[in-house]
Design a protein around this motif. Sequence first.
Motif, PDB file in Angstrom:
ATOM      1  N   ILE A  55     -60.144  83.158-105.473  1.00 16.38           N
ATOM      2  CA  ILE A  55     -61.126  82.743-104.342  1.00 16.38           C
ATOM      3  C   ILE A  55     -60.488  82.578-103.101  1.00 16.38           C
ATOM      4  N   ASP A  56     -59.420  81.538-103.193  1.00 18.37           N
ATOM      5  CA  ASP A  56     -58.448  81.346-101.941  1.00 18.37           C
ATOM      6  C   ASP A  56     -58.290  82.381-101.359  1.00 18.37           C
ATOM      7  N   GLU A  57     -57.367  83.442-102.076  1.00 22.31           N
ATOM      8  CA  GLU A  57     -56.689  84.744-101.538  1.00 22.31           C
ATOM      9  C   GLU A  57     -57.770  85.591-101.030  1.00 22.31           C
ATOM     10  N   ASP A  58     -59.105  85.765-101.659  1.00 24.94           N
ATOM     11  CA  ASP A  58     -60.218  86.538-101.158  1.00 24.94           C
ATOM     12  C   ASP A  58     -60.552  86.065 -99.739  1.00 24.94           C
ATOM     13  N   ILE A  59     -60.616  84.840 -99.725  1.00 26.74           N
ATOM     14  CA  ILE A  59     -61.263  84.224 -98.425  1.00 26.74           C
ATOM     15  C   ILE A  59     -60.155  84.392 -97.145  1.00 26.74           C
ATOM     16  N   GLU A  60     -59.144  84.248 -97.577  1.00 22.77           N
ATOM     17  CA  GLU A  60     -57.874  84.522 -96.620  1.00 22.77           C
ATOM     18  C   GLU A  60     -58.028  85.958 -96.045  1.00 22.77           C
ATOM     19  N   ARG A  61     -58.079  86.874 -97.049  1.00 21.15           N
ATOM     20  CA  ARG A  61     -58.038  88.384 -96.849  1.00 21.15           C
ATOM     21  C   ARG A  61     -59.345  88.419 -95.778  1.00 21.15           C
TER      22      ARG A  61
END
Length: 593
Positions: free
Chosen positions: A529-535
């Motif tokens: 989820i952290d990578e999803d938010i960053e994208r």
Amino acid sequence: MNILNIEHISKTFGDKTIFDDVSLGVHQGDKIGVLGVNGTGKSTLLKIIAGQETADEGEVIFGRGIRTAFLPQNPEFPDGAKVLSYVTEGKHDPDGNEPVSEAKTILTKLGICDFDESVDHLSGGQKKRAALARTLVDPADVLILDEPTNHIDNDMALWLEDYLNRFKGVLIMVTHDRYFLDRVTNKIAEIDEGKLYTYDSNYSGFLALKTQREEMELATERKRQSLLRTELEWVKRGPQGRGTKQKARLDRYEQLKNMEGPREVQNVEMDSVGTRLGKKTIELHRISKAYGEKELIKDFTYILLRDDRLGIIGPNGCGKSTLMKIITGRLAPDTGEVVTGDTVKIGYFAQENEDMEDGIRVIDYIRDVADYIQTPGGKISASQMLERFLFTPSMQYTPLSKLSGGEKRRLYLLKVLMDAPNVLVLDEPTNDLDIATLRILEDYLDSFQGIVLAVSHDRYFLDRIAGRIFAFEGGGEIKQYEGGYTDYLRAGKPAEEPKPKEKTDKKSWKQKDTRLKFSYKEQREYETIDEDIERLEEKIISVGQQMEENASQYTRLAELTEEKSKLEEQLNEKMERWVYLNDLAEKIESQNS
């Protein structure tokens, strides 16, 4: 087919222009939600359509034989009338009889079951629901409803949604309930600075279309300013002759100079204010409360955490406001103990406005709490805070009697915040607050350094601000659910427990593991989820840059605006999931340690 036309309506109160040459065509099948900041004239517009008030100029023209039914914001009731006779008065079914059966059905759905009760003995909320029932019985061709969702619980709201979706006539209503607007309306009429803007969409579509309109207005204004600079340079050089071309350019310059640009949208502004909250907050130890044989709260224990965001839900009369009064010390429990920390400072926004004497001036009502308030940006005076809450300098010296119901609620909210509380108790905060103020309040609560407890029937508001739900489930039982209102629904309302079997196969019996744990899907989501938010954040920045580059390309700008809106919605959803998953992870870790 036109049902009614509002043609060139103008209306002023004193020196305040409410409507300036407003027109609206209403067609068969229209279900219109009327929006606007409190005091802009939403209720006045409904009264003019219903014939309860007259415009200074213009007229409302109905089709032949069109019948209307009007639910005012504050209905008046005849003295001594019984509930059923009040609801059916003047109503007739196809056989010419009073529609008693229909009236009883609607009253029951709205939580009123004693049909012979005197209207005088009903609570304020029950009276509003009785007036709503009267409006819905034998419905007219045009339903005009002012705040029909006030004082109804979630089950009633769902029933009313279904009723209005099945209603074949025209609906024109004012409501703050955004889920309700989204599911019932197909057109939005927004009142802004005396003008009326219409959008052929429900509430979600309105948000996107309004953003698009404002972006286009700003793009047009940038283009006008550019042309004005060009013309100004030419004017400064001075025309060599007085021919037709030179005169035309001078006329063009004057026209551009005198054009009005888009007005800055006025919104309530709130800074995070409050006093420091110590480690000890408010502790409820096995509290109980009953009235006669009706047990409202039974053996309830909870210790409030310093960053708690609690939503309190349940049917009308179940004890939600009673719990708030016990927490705030306004009411003592029958048994149990409430322990309050020394640093706790409670701000209580009650259902009914408190201490609002009509003769008091607006400025004095706020100065009674504080002349100044400390914000992160420095000291702000009571007058400056009033301006942030859309009370102009001239309005500040008017008596409270001149304010609309919504303006009084907004002023009352400011008074609560001016006392710099660190525990905010909001009892039905969405009643009579406009949507623009609600959005700002929600944003304010995001940064509020303290505890928030909110009793509300507004499902959208609870989804937006609550991290935990306490539901009154009958018999004094209060059950805890993690997340907002939608999470509570997904968890499922408590179902009846299956009857135990007469015989139990002891060999097949196995104790259920009740420890918290991630599902496979939640585990995968937690890891990514952290990578999803960053994208998503990177995409939003990229689209924003493209919007600046395409400011004059209306079609492309509209596409990018819609794309950005969808990305921001996805980001909000991801952030809410991030909070939930991390909270769950902490609980799993603590039980395993």
